[in-house]
Design an enzyme around this catalytic site. Structure first.
Site, mmCIF file in Angstrom:
data_model
loop_
_atom_site.group_PDB
_atom_site.id
_atom_site.type_symbol
_atom_site.label_atom_id
_atom_site.label_comp_id
_atom_site.label_asym_id
_atom_site.label_seq_id
_atom_site.Cartn_x
_atom_site.Cartn_y
_atom_site.Cartn_z
ATOM 1 N N CYS A 119 0.822 -1.229 0.000
ATOM 2 C CA CYS A 119 0.000 0.000 0.000
ATOM 3 C C CYS A 119 0.850 1.271 0.000
ATOM 4 O O CYS A 119 0.391 2.327 -0.441
ATOM 5 C CB CYS A 119 -0.911 0.030 1.222
ATOM 6 N N HIS A 259 -4.171 6.869 3.476
ATOM 7 C CA HIS A 259 -4.424 5.604 2.775
ATOM 8 C C HIS A 259 -5.859 5.165 3.080
ATOM 9 O O HIS A 259 -6.308 5.204 4.230
ATOM 10 C CB HIS A 259 -3.419 4.566 3.271
ATOM 11 N N ASN A 289 -10.076 -0.801 -0.357
ATOM 12 C CA ASN A 289 -8.624 -0.622 -0.277
ATOM 13 C C ASN A 289 -8.002 -1.038 -1.614
ATOM 14 O O ASN A 289 -8.027 -2.217 -1.963
ATOM 15 C CB ASN A 289 -8.093 -1.488 0.874
HETATM 16 N N1 ACO Z 1 -18.775 -10.258 7.796
HETATM 17 C C1 ACO Z 1 -19.254 -10.595 8.994
HETATM 18 N N2 ACO Z 1 -18.481 -10.941 10.034
HETATM 19 C C2 ACO Z 1 -17.165 -10.936 9.852
HETATM 20 C C3 ACO Z 1 -16.578 -10.581 8.621
HETATM 21 C C4 ACO Z 1 -17.441 -10.226 7.573
HETATM 22 N N3 ACO Z 1 -17.004 -9.874 6.357
HETATM 23 N N4 ACO Z 1 -15.242 -10.638 8.729
HETATM 24 C C5 ACO Z 1 -14.980 -11.008 9.987
HETATM 25 N N5 ACO Z 1 -16.144 -11.206 10.661
HETATM 26 C C6 ACO Z 1 -16.324 -11.625 12.048
HETATM 27 C C7 ACO Z 1 -15.127 -12.357 12.590
HETATM 28 O O1 ACO Z 1 -15.189 -13.729 12.244
HETATM 29 C C8 ACO Z 1 -15.268 -12.120 14.076
HETATM 30 O O2 ACO Z 1 -16.243 -13.017 14.575
HETATM 31 P P1 ACO Z 1 -16.019 -13.708 16.018
HETATM 32 O O3 ACO Z 1 -15.988 -12.573 17.003
HETATM 33 O O4 ACO Z 1 -17.215 -14.603 16.137
HETATM 34 O O5 ACO Z 1 -14.709 -14.423 15.917
HETATM 35 C C9 ACO Z 1 -15.862 -10.718 14.156
HETATM 36 O O6 ACO Z 1 -16.443 -10.454 12.871
HETATM 37 C C10 ACO Z 1 -14.823 -9.644 14.461
HETATM 38 O O7 ACO Z 1 -13.684 -9.851 13.600
HETATM 39 P P2 ACO Z 1 -12.426 -8.905 13.657
HETATM 40 O O8 ACO Z 1 -11.409 -9.401 12.678
HETATM 41 O O9 ACO Z 1 -11.988 -8.704 15.060
HETATM 42 O O10 ACO Z 1 -13.083 -7.533 13.116
HETATM 43 P P3 ACO Z 1 -12.447 -6.087 13.099
HETATM 44 O O11 ACO Z 1 -13.351 -5.162 13.789
HETATM 45 O O12 ACO Z 1 -10.991 -6.100 13.490
HETATM 46 O O13 ACO Z 1 -12.515 -5.742 11.550
HETATM 47 C C11 ACO Z 1 -11.063 -5.608 9.641
HETATM 48 C C12 ACO Z 1 -11.819 -6.528 10.613
HETATM 49 C C13 ACO Z 1 -12.067 -4.781 8.904
HETATM 50 C C14 ACO Z 1 -10.280 -6.482 8.669
HETATM 51 C C15 ACO Z 1 -10.104 -4.678 10.432
HETATM 52 O O14 ACO Z 1 -9.359 -5.432 11.344
HETATM 53 C C16 ACO Z 1 -9.169 -3.911 9.535
HETATM 54 O O15 ACO Z 1 -9.568 -3.034 8.811
HETATM 55 N N6 ACO Z 1 -7.865 -4.183 9.649
HETATM 56 C C17 ACO Z 1 -6.855 -3.440 8.911
HETATM 57 C C18 ACO Z 1 -6.841 -3.742 7.467
HETATM 58 C C19 ACO Z 1 -5.865 -2.787 6.809
HETATM 59 O O16 ACO Z 1 -5.809 -1.641 7.117
HETATM 60 N N7 ACO Z 1 -5.064 -3.228 5.926
HETATM 61 C C20 ACO Z 1 -4.120 -2.222 5.398
HETATM 62 C C21 ACO Z 1 -3.130 -2.706 4.646
HETATM 63 S S1 ACO Z 1 -3.721 -3.740 3.354
HETATM 64 C C22 ACO Z 1 -2.354 -3.922 2.308
HETATM 65 O O17 ACO Z 1 -1.283 -3.519 2.601
HETATM 66 C C23 ACO Z 1 -2.607 -4.696 1.012
#
Ligand code: ACO
Length: 332
Positions: A119, A259, A289
């Site tokens: 990214c 970003h 993203n």
């Molecule tokens: N739909 C429904 N539920 C979901 C989904 C979905 N698409 N995805 C995950 N869940 C569930 C999980 O299974 C989990 O369930 P559980 O509690 O029963 O285990 C619950 O939702 C919470 O999951 P988390 O992973 O803790 O959710 P979080 O609030 O952290 O959000 C996310 C996930 C959106 C991926 C977030 O962590 C994020 O944005 N992380 C950063 C990503 C990023 O910035 N990447 C940048 C670089 S990318 C690159 O360099 C190519």
């Protein structure tokens, strides 16, 4: 690595972007994985993303964005000294996607090469181009951030399938006109954290795709929560550092372009560096993203929407796989 330009040598003279016409909405994703529009919007801020049709390659997106960025800067392709393409999803293993772009736009006199910093690639390319233009002989450089992330997304994995999109953004970098200029850049990496955000297939580790028995290795894999924490911290540090080193105050910043990974990351960064959301550009809702393409697409849209005008100062800040991160301050 930090670079502060008391007398800037280079400026962004033109921007262009391109996103594919095919739109994948949250409602479409609801039919593909166990998710909901409500979950995706509240956790990420994403409503839809643009995805290429089969047969489109990364250099096709680059060409569209590049021609717009060159036209605005009034630079002919034959007058380009260099083309730098930042991407983790090039057309083929080699040659560089930049070489295909060179051919497609007719930039016969340029050196063309790719840059891999996930990214953060666009900000890395900006820092490199700024330095290349410190040589008096070099006059015009095209930098492009681009991805077809749909090609490395596991469409059965709800943790990642909802996050990514495709696109390209380009900038023509020219010698400074004395008013506009790249005031400073900061780029940094930490390879110790590489496993938190990676794609293992496609390199020398697994030369034969048939050797990969674990499906997860074939696509982007990410420890979402960990990446989130590091992203906020590093983007805050990078933003504060470059503002301080360039000798500015927050009030000097007309627009922050972060970003576009997740609205919650963007809001957390803006809050911690004390820049109000009215001064933050957001389009993650439309594109998700797009990795290296995220900042240059946002920058182009912000300029076309009149949110950055002549002599306005713009702060860009990024974080991505590697880990890599960086920031840049530019006067338009
Ligand atoms: N739909 C429904 N539920 C979901 C989904 C979905 N698409 N995805 C995950 N869940 C569930 C999980 O299974 C989990 O369930 P559980 O509690 O029963 O285990 C619950 O939702 C919470 O999951 P988390 O992973 O803790 O959710 P979080 O609030 O952290 O959000 C996310 C996930 C959106 C991926 C977030 O962590 C994020 O944005 N992380 C950063 C990503 C990023 O910035 N990447 C940048 C670089 S990318 C690159 O360099 C190519």
């Amino acid at each position: 690595m930090i670079e502060v330009n008391l007398n800037p040598v280079s400026m962004i003279a033109g921007t262009g972007s391109y996103t594919p016409g095919k739109i994948l909405t949250n409602a479409d994703l609801e039919k593909m994985v166990d998710t909901s529009d409500e979950w995706i919007r509240t956790r990420t801020g994403i409503r839809e993303r643009a995805i290429v049709e089969n047969g489109t390659v990364t250099s096709d997106l680059c060409k569209e964005a590049a021609l717009k960025a060159l036209e605005e800067a009034k630079v002919l392709p034959k007058n380009l000294d260099a083309i730098i393409v930042a991407t983790i999803t090039g057309d083929v293993r080699f040659p560089a996607t930049a070489c295909y772009v060179q051919e497609k736009i007719g930039a016969v006199n340029a050196v063309a090469f790719d840059l891999s910093a996930a990214c953060s690639g666009f900000i890395y390319a900006l820092a490199i181009a700024d330095n290349m233009l410190k040589a008096p002989e070099n006059k015009n450089i095209l930098i492009i951030g681009t991805e077809i992330l749909s090609s490395i997304t596991n469409w059965k994995d709800r943790n990642t399938a909802i996050l990514f999109g495709d696109g390209a953004g380009a900038c023509t970098i020219k010698k400074s006109d004395g008013k506009s200029g790249i005031l400073g850049t900061y780029i940094q990496s930490d390879g110790r954290l590489s496993k938190l955000l990676t794609m293992q297939a496609g390199g020398t580790k697994y030369p034969d795709p048939k050797d990969i028995t674990d499906e997860k290795l074939k696509y982007i894999s990410m420890e979402g929560r960990e990446v989130f924490k590091h992203a906020v911290k590093k983007m805050v540090d990078a933003a504060k550092l470059i503002i301080r080193e360039v000798g500015l105050k927050n009030s000097d910043i007309k627009l922050l372009i972060p970003h576009q990974a997740n609205i919650r990351i963007i809001e957390a960064v803006a809050k911690k560096i004390k820049i109000p959301m009215e001064k933050v550009f957001v389009n993650v809702d439309k594109y998700g993203n797009t990795s290296a393409a995220s900042i240059p697409i946002a920058l182009d849209e912000a300029r076309k929407e009149g949110k950055i005008n002549k002599e306005d100062i713009c702060l860009m800040v990024v974080f991505g796989g590697g880990f890599t991160w960086g920031s840049a301050v530019v006067r338009f």
